[in-house]
Design a protein around this motif. Structure first.
Motif, mmCIF file in Angstrom:
data_model
loop_
_atom_site.group_PDB
_atom_site.id
_atom_site.type_symbol
_atom_site.label_atom_id
_atom_site.label_comp_id
_atom_site.label_asym_id
_atom_site.label_seq_id
_atom_site.Cartn_x
_atom_site.Cartn_y
_atom_site.Cartn_z
ATOM 1 N N GLU A 1 1.274 5.958 -11.629
ATOM 2 C CA GLU A 1 0.384 6.636 -12.576
ATOM 3 C C GLU A 1 -0.400 7.677 -11.798
ATOM 4 N N LEU A 2 -0.284 8.950 -12.171
ATOM 5 C CA LEU A 2 -0.815 10.053 -11.385
ATOM 6 C C LEU A 2 -2.256 10.419 -11.717
ATOM 7 N N GLY A 3 -2.885 9.754 -12.651
ATOM 8 C CA GLY A 3 -4.304 9.976 -12.935
ATOM 9 C C GLY A 3 -4.580 11.087 -13.918
ATOM 10 N N ASN A 4 -3.541 11.815 -14.352
ATOM 11 C CA ASN A 4 -3.717 12.892 -15.327
ATOM 12 C C ASN A 4 -2.890 12.669 -16.593
ATOM 13 N N GLY A 5 -2.425 11.430 -16.762
ATOM 14 C CA GLY A 5 -1.594 11.101 -17.914
ATOM 15 C C GLY A 5 -0.114 11.064 -17.612
ATOM 16 N N ASP A 6 0.313 11.657 -16.492
ATOM 17 C CA ASP A 6 1.726 11.643 -16.120
ATOM 18 C C ASP A 6 2.070 10.364 -15.365
ATOM 19 N N THR A 7 3.299 9.905 -15.527
ATOM 20 C CA THR A 7 3.795 8.722 -14.821
ATOM 21 C C THR A 7 5.186 9.005 -14.271
ATOM 22 N N LYS B 1 -10.193 15.525 -9.241
ATOM 23 C CA LYS B 1 -10.113 14.225 -8.584
ATOM 24 C C LYS B 1 -9.283 13.290 -9.458
ATOM 25 N N TYR B 2 -8.249 12.686 -8.885
ATOM 26 C CA TYR B 2 -7.320 11.863 -9.654
ATOM 27 C C TYR B 2 -7.166 10.484 -9.001
ATOM 28 N N LEU B 3 -7.027 9.464 -9.845
ATOM 29 C CA LEU B 3 -6.766 8.109 -9.363
ATOM 30 C C LEU B 3 -5.267 7.847 -9.464
ATOM 31 N N VAL B 4 -4.609 7.737 -8.316
ATOM 32 C CA VAL B 4 -3.176 7.436 -8.275
ATOM 33 C C VAL B 4 -3.017 5.919 -8.189
ATOM 34 N N THR B 5 -2.230 5.353 -9.103
ATOM 35 C CA THR B 5 -2.077 3.902 -9.184
ATOM 36 C C THR B 5 -0.602 3.523 -9.112
ATOM 37 N N LEU B 6 -0.316 2.489 -8.340
ATOM 38 C CA LEU B 6 1.041 1.956 -8.216
ATOM 39 C C LEU B 6 1.098 0.588 -8.887
ATOM 40 N N ARG B 7 2.033 0.427 -9.838
ATOM 41 C CA ARG B 7 2.148 -0.834 -10.583
ATOM 42 C C ARG B 7 3.583 -1.361 -10.530
ATOM 43 N N LEU B 8 3.691 -2.652 -10.672
ATOM 44 C CA LEU B 8 4.983 -3.318 -10.786
ATOM 45 C C LEU B 8 4.903 -4.277 -11.963
ATOM 46 N N GLU B 9 5.666 -3.962 -13.027
ATOM 47 C CA GLU B 9 5.705 -4.798 -14.228
ATOM 48 C C GLU B 9 4.305 -5.048 -14.763
ATOM 49 N N GLY B 10 3.484 -4.005 -14.770
ATOM 50 C CA GLY B 10 2.138 -4.102 -15.308
ATOM 51 C C GLY B 10 1.091 -4.596 -14.332
ATOM 52 N N ARG B 11 1.517 -5.083 -13.167
ATOM 53 C CA ARG B 11 0.565 -5.622 -12.183
ATOM 54 C C ARG B 11 0.170 -4.545 -11.193
ATOM 55 N N LEU B 12 -1.131 -4.421 -10.951
ATOM 56 C CA LEU B 12 -1.648 -3.419 -10.016
ATOM 57 C C LEU B 12 -1.310 -3.820 -8.586
ATOM 58 N N ASP C 1 0.857 -1.176 0.000
ATOM 59 C CA ASP C 1 0.000 0.000 0.000
ATOM 60 C C ASP C 1 0.896 1.229 0.000
ATOM 61 N N PHE C 2 0.306 2.403 -0.173
ATOM 62 C CA PHE C 2 1.105 3.619 -0.120
ATOM 63 C C PHE C 2 0.323 4.722 0.580
ATOM 64 N N GLY C 3 1.056 5.645 1.175
ATOM 65 C CA GLY C 3 0.461 6.802 1.811
ATOM 66 C C GLY C 3 0.858 8.068 1.085
ATOM 67 N N ILE C 4 0.166 9.158 1.407
ATOM 68 C CA ILE C 4 0.406 10.445 0.748
ATOM 69 C C ILE C 4 0.703 11.493 1.803
ATOM 70 N N ARG C 5 1.809 12.209 1.635
ATOM 71 C CA ARG C 5 2.187 13.275 2.560
ATOM 72 C C ARG C 5 2.128 14.609 1.824
ATOM 73 N N ASP C 6 1.452 15.585 2.430
ATOM 74 C CA ASP C 6 1.403 16.911 1.828
ATOM 75 C C ASP C 6 2.462 17.803 2.456
ATOM 76 N N GLU C 7 2.951 18.735 1.679
ATOM 77 C CA GLU C 7 4.112 19.536 2.066
ATOM 78 C C GLU C 7 3.868 20.373 3.319
ATOM 79 N N ASN C 8 2.662 20.966 3.451
ATOM 80 C CA ASN C 8 2.397 21.834 4.605
ATOM 81 C C ASN C 8 1.647 21.130 5.734
ATOM 82 N N SER C 9 1.395 19.827 5.591
ATOM 83 C CA SER C 9 0.796 19.001 6.653
ATOM 84 C C SER C 9 -0.543 19.540 7.159
ATOM 85 N N ASN C 10 -1.372 20.080 6.248
ATOM 86 C CA ASN C 10 -2.685 20.564 6.669
ATOM 87 C C ASN C 10 -3.804 19.609 6.250
ATOM 88 N N PHE C 11 -3.431 18.403 5.807
ATOM 89 C CA PHE C 11 -4.363 17.338 5.452
ATOM 90 C C PHE C 11 -5.167 17.647 4.186
#
Length: 313
Positions: free
Chosen positions: A72-78, A94-105, A36-46
């Motif tokens: 995959e950042l959900g806007n076409g960037d990787t 609203k963006y779907l962030v996806t983490l893959r390894l060798e094509g596997r979700l 799994d992965f977590g997300i940290r924002d720069e100013n820590s205001n959630f």
């Protein structure tokens, strides 16, 4: 005929060797366990804001060490990063962030990117957090939820005057009836109102032993949040067990609609807050200690007031 048999035997031998090679190769290339992965924002205001650097961090880097991860950042960037990826969104949405390894979700999560100005406008509008029904002589807790204000004037409708001046206050009604609580702040032009019904207390004849049900509930939630903070990121079942218990026991609304106020000034929804608590376990040098939990309603909680400290080890 013999020549064809030799060719067929050679083909079969090659196929068998290929299958064996794949079987032997797969375990070394696969990821064991739950990633799994977590997300940290720069100013820590959630809040995840346009122009703010966000860090996407794998919860257990040992499971993917040495492997090529694709974000995959959900806007076409990787991004090809391991185990931390940093990125700044240029547009709200609203963006779907996806983490893959060798094509596997491996994992995915929706995130909402907002304009910084929108956060200030939303959070600066205060509201009253408190029960709508209670009993005569019962001590009640009310809180002003919202950023920006530093002056609070509470009128509980029973005395006709200002009754309290703090952000979070306690009050007990002496007489039953229907009341309108009014809160004035330095950021609002008109008072914020909150309706409450006070029911008569019947146990006058004899002294009864009072049970602090609200206090027991708050301690129960505090203890379970501490379990989440202490639980290994690999232990998904124990993590979900605590969340499901709190949700089924104390919430009437979806968990994503329950607000959590941390140390009086940081805001998050319940699920996002618990995910953050669970994710911090992966950092052995930091631990969260849940000191106190306050709730606005015993049976239908809408806001959790959490007091916590971070211990550097």
């Amino acid at each position: 005929m013999r020549e064809r048999q030799k060719i067929l035997a050679l083909v079969l031998a090659v196929l068998v060797l290929t299958v064996l090679a794949v079987i032997l190769w797969l375990p070394s290339r696969s990821v064991k366990g739950s990633v799994d992965f977590g997300i940290r924002d720069e100013n820590s205001n959630f809040h995840y804001e346009v122009g703010e650097q966000l860090s996407f961090v794998v919860s257990d880097s040992g499971l993917v060490r040495g492997k090529d991860l694709l974000w995959e950042l959900g806007n076409g960037d990787t991004l090809h990063r391991n185990p931390i990826a940093s990125y700044t969104y240029k547009q709200a949405g609203k963006y779907l962030v996806t983490l893959r390894l060798e094509g596997r979700l491996l994992a995915s999560r929706y995130i909402q990117i907002v304009q910084a100005g929108e956060i200030t406008a939303i959070d600066s509008v205060p509201r009253i957090s408190g029960v709508h029904e209670a009993y005569q002589d019962e001590e009640l807790t009310f809180s002003a939820v919202g950023q920006g204000a530093d002056t609070w004037l509470w009128e509980f409708g029973e005395t006709g005057t200002v009754d309290a001046y703090e952000r979070q206050v306690n009050y007990a009604y002496e007489k039953p009836g229907n009341y309108t609580i009014r809160l004035n702040t330095n950021t609002t032009k008109y008072p914020i109102e909150h309706k409450i019904t006070i029911l008569p207390r019947f146990e006058k004849a004899e002294e009864v032993v009072a049970v602090d049900s609200l206090g027991l509930a708050q301690e129960d939630i505090r203890r379970r949040l501490q379990i989440i903070a202490n639980t290994s990121v690999r232990d998904k079942s124990r993590y979900r067990e605590q969340i499901n218990y709190i949700r089924s026991t104390y919430f009437c609304s979806p968990a994503g609609e329950i607000a959590v106020v941390v140390n009086g000034d940081k805001y998050n929804d319940f699920l996002g807050y618990c995910q953050g608590l669970h994710f911090l376990e992966s950092n052995p040098k930091r631990r969260v200690q849940i000191r106190e939990v306050k709730i606005d309603n015993l049976h239908c909680v809408t806001t959790l007031q959490v007091t916590q400290t971070t211990i550097e080890q």
